[in-house]
Design a protein around this motif. Structure first.
Motif, mmCIF file in Angstrom:
data_model
loop_
_atom_site.group_PDB
_atom_site.id
_atom_site.type_symbol
_atom_site.label_atom_id
_atom_site.label_comp_id
_atom_site.label_asym_id
_atom_site.label_seq_id
_atom_site.Cartn_x
_atom_site.Cartn_y
_atom_site.Cartn_z
ATOM 1 N N ILE A 95 -2.735 4.153 7.037
ATOM 2 C CA ILE A 95 -3.160 2.758 7.178
ATOM 3 C C ILE A 95 -3.637 2.495 8.604
ATOM 4 C CG2 ILE A 95 -2.509 0.336 6.952
ATOM 5 C CD1 ILE A 95 -0.357 1.162 4.968
ATOM 6 N N LEU B 242 -10.551 0.826 1.226
ATOM 7 C CA LEU B 242 -10.047 2.179 0.960
ATOM 8 C C LEU B 242 -11.188 3.176 1.104
ATOM 9 C CD1 LEU B 242 -8.045 4.338 -0.058
ATOM 10 C CD2 LEU B 242 -8.637 3.647 -2.405
ATOM 11 N N TRP C 279 -6.545 3.595 4.319
ATOM 12 C CA TRP C 279 -6.650 2.153 4.017
ATOM 13 C C TRP C 279 -6.840 1.388 5.326
ATOM 14 C CZ3 TRP C 279 -5.767 -0.052 -1.000
ATOM 15 C CH2 TRP C 279 -5.387 0.875 -1.982
ATOM 16 N N ILE D 279 0.834 -1.203 0.000
ATOM 17 C CA ILE D 279 0.000 0.000 0.000
ATOM 18 C C ILE D 279 0.872 1.259 0.000
ATOM 19 C CG2 ILE D 279 -1.622 1.380 1.398
ATOM 20 C CD1 ILE D 279 -2.827 -1.368 2.332
ATOM 21 N N ALA E 287 -0.952 7.323 1.462
ATOM 22 C CA ALA E 287 -1.800 6.417 2.253
ATOM 23 C C ALA E 287 -1.592 6.585 3.747
ATOM 24 C CB ALA E 287 -1.497 4.967 1.870
#
Lengths: 261, 261
Positions: free
Chosen positions: A70, A112, A88, A61, A68
């Protein structure tokens, strides 16, 4: 912010390739010795596969999406404080006890969200080699098969899925819900339970969950016109635990009424 | 009376061919309109597939074994009063609610007892295309794969499977059993639950069952060195309902002690 169909398809195809690799890694690891540790208590397990899958996916990712953030289960994610930007969610093995003891009814899940809007979700059923995936812009698929909105069955006409521990200890009115349903089942994992609701095999599912447990399921459920909220009917908080309820519209209403009665 | 290995193999291969045909008929019927009726209440269902499978299998049995008595669920068997001679048990669709609602976690089951001794049992997992079969003279197989005796895990180290309705209504001490186990699951059908115990994915299973629900499972469980009895530790009555308990030897002892406490 809305992505183009081209961008959505690129993200989807990229994640499907990662999941194909995760599936192979998981199946190989299942043939070898599992390193199993206890997290909070004997019923909360983590294995080397949970950690390896999360590190693998988080690295993919971060390399694919430099912006991103996470949110993931085993500690390799970020300490996310809001839902701005590309967030994410990763559950590297959902249903670790099932994974360890049953070698069935576990999943790998990714989702997502962009600026708090659901964009895409993926639930990989490792053993049956099916990825449930999609989102509002593309629809929902089981591998290549497009899923239709499930029948809008009432609670009394279907099977409801519940958290076994919460039912056993009399929490959240689950006993009333179980008695009102045609039948109830305890699966012991979020992803496999979401799949049954999404594919019309159960009319509803409720459990206390962390964001990585419900993020992917919420994308797919909303896309299919199912109802998802907390057990009091409020939108889910994407950054903390919730008592999640996902159901057909009729069963959702039936369960909210039972819960409030 | 003991059959020769040759006779046992002939019976086994013959029944496996019937089950292959039953599986194809069932899968075709699942693609068509199911004729669903209610037996005693809305939770006790029967379909045209239950009836067709039973008529098909009972006819095969009577044509193959002229001395057969048949104990079967949907009314095409005999009114059996004792266990003398060749007694066949047939459950044409075990887990009819799962069959109708989930299209998963149902089974077709057959067993043969001669003079009250378990000889052979078959549990067909239709969706996954696996027949669990065998008996004391040949061992237990999942299709061609020989199964070993499951690990002798304690209740606190494994997953226990319980009848959801009986747990919900506080019967048989199931709440104590569920709390003492590492986890519990509700599958909603006997065959799929037996399979999990037989293959070491659960340490035990208990529910109130009719003979066709447990006859095949008992043959396979005994052959694999598992313990099976009623919930008070007595041998099962093959001609009436029982509160069945099948488990590893340790979990069986754990559960009997909890039940008596």
């Amino acid at each position: 912010m809305t992505l183009s169909q081209f961008e959505i398809q690129d993200i989807n195809q990229t994640v499907l390739l990662w999941l194909d690799e995760v599936r192979k890694r998981t199946l190989i690891a299942m043939q070898q010795h599992l390193d199993i540790s206890i997290k909070h208590d004997a019923r909360d397990l983590v294995t080397n596969v949970d950690r390896d899958n999360e590190q693998f996916l988080n690295a993919k990712i971060r390399s694919y999406d430099s912006e991103a953030s996470i949110v993931s289960e085993e500690g390799f994610g970020d300490h996310q404080k809001n839902m701005q930007g590309n967030v994410w969610f990763v559950d590297p093995i959902d249903g670790t006890m099932n994974f360890v003891k049953e070698q069935a009814d576990f999943a790998v899940m990714i989702a997502l969200y962009i600026d708090n809007e659901p964009v895409l979700g993926w639930i990989l059923d490792v053993v049956n080699n099916v990825v449930y995936h999609g989102g509002p812009q593309v629809g929902v698929f089981a591998n290549q098969l497009r899923l239709e909105q499930p029948n809008n069955d009432a609670l009394s006409d279907g099977i409801v899925l519940l958290s076994g521990a919460r039912l056993l200890y009399g929490m959240f009115g689950y006993d009333k819900i179980a008695k009102a349903a045609l039948g109830y089942r305890v699966i012991g994992a979020a992803g496999p339970s979401f799949l049954r609701v999404i594919s019309g095999r159960a009319v509803g599912y409720s459990s206390k969950m962390m964001p990585w447990d419900f993020a992917a399921g919420q994308v797919l459920a909303k896309t299919l016109g199912l109802s998802i909220s907390d057990i009091d009917g409020r939108p889910l908080d994407m950054l903390s635990s919730n008592i999640v309820l996902v159901a057909t519209n009729r069963a959702h209403r039936d369960i909210l009424m039972l819960h409030q009665s």
